[in-house]
Design a protein around this motif. Structure first.
Motif, PDB file in Angstrom:
ATOM      1  N   ASP A 113       0.836  -1.213   0.000  1.00  0.00           N
ATOM      2  CA  ASP A 113       0.000   0.000   0.000  1.00  0.00           C
ATOM      3  C   ASP A 113       0.862   1.250   0.000  1.00  0.00           C
ATOM      4  OD1 ASP A 113      -2.264  -1.509  -0.052  1.00  0.00           O
ATOM      5  OD2 ASP A 113      -2.624  -1.415   2.119  1.00  0.00           O
ATOM      6  N   HIS A 114       1.912   1.230   0.813  1.00  0.00           N
ATOM      7  CA  HIS A 114       2.818   2.387   0.833  1.00  0.00           C
ATOM      8  C   HIS A 114       3.526   2.544  -0.507  1.00  0.00           C
ATOM      9  CE1 HIS A 114       5.351   5.447   2.652  1.00  0.00           C
ATOM     10  NE2 HIS A 114       6.423   4.819   2.164  1.00  0.00           N
ATOM     11  N   SER A 132       2.277   1.719  -3.402  1.00  0.00           N
ATOM     12  CA  SER A 132       1.285   2.267  -4.335  1.00  0.00           C
ATOM     13  C   SER A 132       1.158   3.775  -4.178  1.00  0.00           C
ATOM     14  CB  SER A 132      -0.072   1.596  -4.104  1.00  0.00           C
ATOM     15  OG  SER A 132       0.012   0.201  -4.338  1.00  0.00           O
ATOM     16  N   LYS A 133       1.200   4.244  -2.927  1.00  0.00           N
ATOM     17  CA  LYS A 133       1.122   5.690  -2.701  1.00  0.00           C
ATOM     18  C   LYS A 133       2.336   6.398  -3.287  1.00  0.00           C
ATOM     19  CE  LYS A 133      -1.628   5.280   1.528  1.00  0.00           C
ATOM     20  NZ  LYS A 133      -1.666   5.513   2.988  1.00  0.00           N
ATOM     21  N   ARG A 190       2.936  -7.279  -6.712  1.00  0.00           N
ATOM     22  CA  ARG A 190       1.693  -7.799  -6.126  1.00  0.00           C
ATOM     23  C   ARG A 190       1.347  -9.173  -6.714  1.00  0.00           C
ATOM     24  NH1 ARG A 190      -1.650  -4.775  -3.067  1.00  0.00           N
ATOM     25  NH2 ARG A 190      -1.155  -2.575  -2.771  1.00  0.00           N
TER      26      ARG A 190
END
Length: 650
Positions: free
Chosen positions: A215-216, A218-219, A241
């Motif tokens: 998630d980090h 992706s940010k 992923r």
């Protein structure tokens, strides 16, 4: 309303008579260039802010302003170039900063990707260790833990609070920074055994950790969506992923072959992660088409790729089979090999991203150097250009000032000649002649023509001197000319005491020409009361008027002193109406009477049949007045002998 309009026109005509005498000289007198320049010199000599040169008089303030403008105008593109270069350099600096930031973000994404990869491998090893009850080891766990710790330590350049990592404890999600995560990971490793841990617990722990890291990641990639490497970064994230999903699916695959069947939740988890991993892999190949070649080579070179697809189909069916640790180990080895090959593709993509970012930074540095060089050159050349332009502007200024004076003189003379030409010919005709175009004769099917002459003009001319006759006619025609300006008519010509006016040409006006000529004739008849006969102070001017409407042909006649003339039976009939008329009466034909009756607003009287030369008997009428509009009352103006034509004054 009609009375007031006529009175207003009469007053305007009276004022025009008084003012036109003094204006005539200035409007028609031809002033030479020397006279005009002399006037300019006289005006300039009276100006305090002036400077006198050998070629003319030039105002200092205007000269300075023009000189300033001539120096400033060339400087404008230079200033624009400086501003443009400055903005370009600023954009280059911003772009370089963005590239540097992208490089930092790519480094962070690379480190995070390496850590996720190490955790994925550690998860597989730990799950396999728990599943086999520690009896079969594919690799040494402490060695795997050490590799993961090295990846964690490479994140030491980052702040501890910069990477929140999601973990699961007691069924609740918690967020850890780097130090807390490393500490919790060590505690989790110490509790790993076949008795204290289960595959589900291991999966939840590592999956939550990798989910937080991804998630980090992706940010980080989302913040760089304006860069040129955005597609590569998205492909890198999707590939990472995809490996994560395949890794989770492989754990469930080992469970299937080791135990013979998957429970409902594990079976659903396998399908979800296997399909998601395949979609993410296809997404990576879509965002980075160059990876398709590498992946095809993988499928062609990897010997057990076909077995992997067969095993995947077997697991998807979830048919109960005999549990086999050997099959589980073989599946684990093949799946690990496949994931290692995907990680090679991932490393290749990571190197490509870093090379692209490095190339962008290099190009930004080169562009920055070029922009600085251009700015320096422009700043050095600008003073030289301004100095040269100033010297050229001083020279041009002297010629421009003299040329401006001559241009003004020419403009004044041209205006005078155009004014005189437009008084002699219609505007449209004169414009065509000025453009050296031929003016062909034109047929007009419906016009109205007016003729008038002075009663007893021969006797008056015999009693007066030639100068008095000319002055008398000039005073009359000036009043007539000023009055016809209020109507849509065109004065054709004056021959002696004959006055000819037409309407409906050269610009057609529909049926308006009938009322325009009729109203004008009444107005001119009323104007005769303003004049006294020279040497007959007790007598006033008397005129005969004739009007007829019909068709005619109009065109330019001659090349020397060309005249705009009218031809046709309508002209002859209108002239016959004037010659067969009576003093102070407006004689019209039956056609004109019918036209006036059709439009309304005028009163006529029937005269009867008269013998007209060349026409025979004609039924004619008198035009008396407009309906409900008595003749306006004008101030009587006596005739003065000093009212002379302009050309007699010089």
């Amino acid at each position: 309303m009609m009375v007031n309009s006529d009175q207003k026109k009469s007053r305007m005509s009276t004022l025009n008579i008084k003012n036109s005498y003094s204006a005539e000289a200035s409007s028609l007198r031809s002033v030479s260039s020397d006279d005009a320049s002399g006037v300019v010199r006289d005006q300039c000599c009276n100006d305090n802010n002036s400077t006198t040169t050998s070629k003319g008089t030039i105002p200092q303030n205007g000269s300075r302003i023009q000189l300033f403008q001539m120096i400033i105008l060339p400087f404008i593109p230079i200033l624009a170039l400086i501003i443009q270069t400055s903005f370009m350099l600023n954009d280059i600096l911003i772009y370089r900063m963005e590239c540097t930031e992208i490089e930092t973000q790519v480094s962070v994404a690379t480190d995070l990707g390496k850590l996720v990869t190490r955790l994925q491998l550690e998860r597989s090893e730990v799950a396999f260790f728990i599943f086999t009850n520690g009896s079969t080891l594919r690799s040494n766990l402490p060695q795997r833990f050490g590799v993961t710790d090295q990846a964690i330590n490479k994140l030491s350049a980052l702040q501890d609070s910069s990477i929140p990592i999601k973990a699961v404890e007691n069924g609740m999600e918690i967020f850890l920074n780097r130090s807390e995560f490393h500490s919790r990971l060590k505690d989790f490793r110490q509790k790993i055994s076949s008795e204290e841990s289960s595959i589900t617990e291991v999966m939840d722990w590592y999956t939550a950790i990798n989910g937080g890291l991804l998630d980090h990641l992706s940010k980080q990639i989302k913040e760089t969506d304006n860069s040129g490497v955005w597609r590569h970064l998205v492909g890198f994230k999707n590939l990472l992923r995809s490996i994560e999903c395949y890794g989770i699916a492989s754990v469930h695959g080992i469970n299937y072959f080791g135990r013979g069947v998957l429970g409902y939740e594990n079976y659903v988890a396998y399908i979800r992660n296997d399909i998601l991993g395949r979609d993410l892999l296809n997404g990576s190949l879509y965002y980075v088409p160059a990876l398709k070649i590498l992946y095809k080579n993988l499928t062609r070179v990897m010997p057990d790729y076909g077995h992997l697809r067969n095993w995947s189909n077997i697991i998807l069916k979830n048919t109960r089979i005999n549990s086999s640790i050997e099959n589980a180990v073989n599946y684990f080895d093949v799946m690990s090999t496949y994931l290692d090959e995907l990680r090679k593709i991932q490393r290749e993509l990571r190197h490509q991203i870093r090379n692209d970012v490095t190339a962008k930074i290099r190009r930004a540095s080169n562009s920055e150097a070029v922009g600085i060089s251009i700015l320096v050159v422009v700043l050095l050349v600008s003073p030289v250009i301004i100095f040269l332009v100033r010297n050229a502007a001083n020279t041009i200024q002297m010629y421009a000032d003299n040329l401006s004076i001559k241009a003004k003189e020419l403009k004044r003379e041209k205006k005078k000649s155009d004014t005189l030409l437009f008084q002699m010919l219609p505007l449209s005709v004169a414009t065509q002649l000025k453009q050296t175009r031929k003016v062909p004769a034109e047929y007009y099917d419906d016009v109205t023509i007016y003729f008038s002459d002075i009663v007893g003009f021969t006797e008056i001319a015999a009693e007066c001197t030639p100068l008095e006759v000319v002055t008398f006619l000039n005073s009359i025609y000036k009043v007539f000319d000023s009055r016809i300006e209020c109507y849509d008519v065109y004065k054709v010509e004056t021959i002696g005491d004959s006055y000819m006016v037409a309407s409906g040409l050269p610009i057609k006006n529909g049926k308006k020409h009938i009322s325009e000529i009729a109203t004008m004739a009444l107005d001119l008849l009323d104007a005769t009361n303003l004049f006294k006969i020279p040497r007959r102070p007790s007598e006033t001017l008397q005129i005969r008027s004739g009007i007829h409407c019909g068709s005619c042909v109009a065109g330019i006649v001659g090349t020397k002193m060309p005249r705009y003339c009218l031809f046709g039976d309508t002209v002859n009939t209108a002239s016959r109406m004037e010659t067969t008329g009576e003093a102070l009466r407006i004689h019209i034909t039956s056609e004109m009477n019918d036209a006036l009756a059709a439009i309304g607003g005028f009163k006529t009287e029937h005269r009867g049949l008269i013998d007209v030369k060349g026409k025979g008997l004609m039924n004619t009428f008198w035009l008396t007045c407009r309906d409900g509009a008595p003749l306006p009352v004008h101030e009587e103006i006596a005739w003065f002998a000093d009212i002379q034509p302009v050309f007699f004054r010089y």
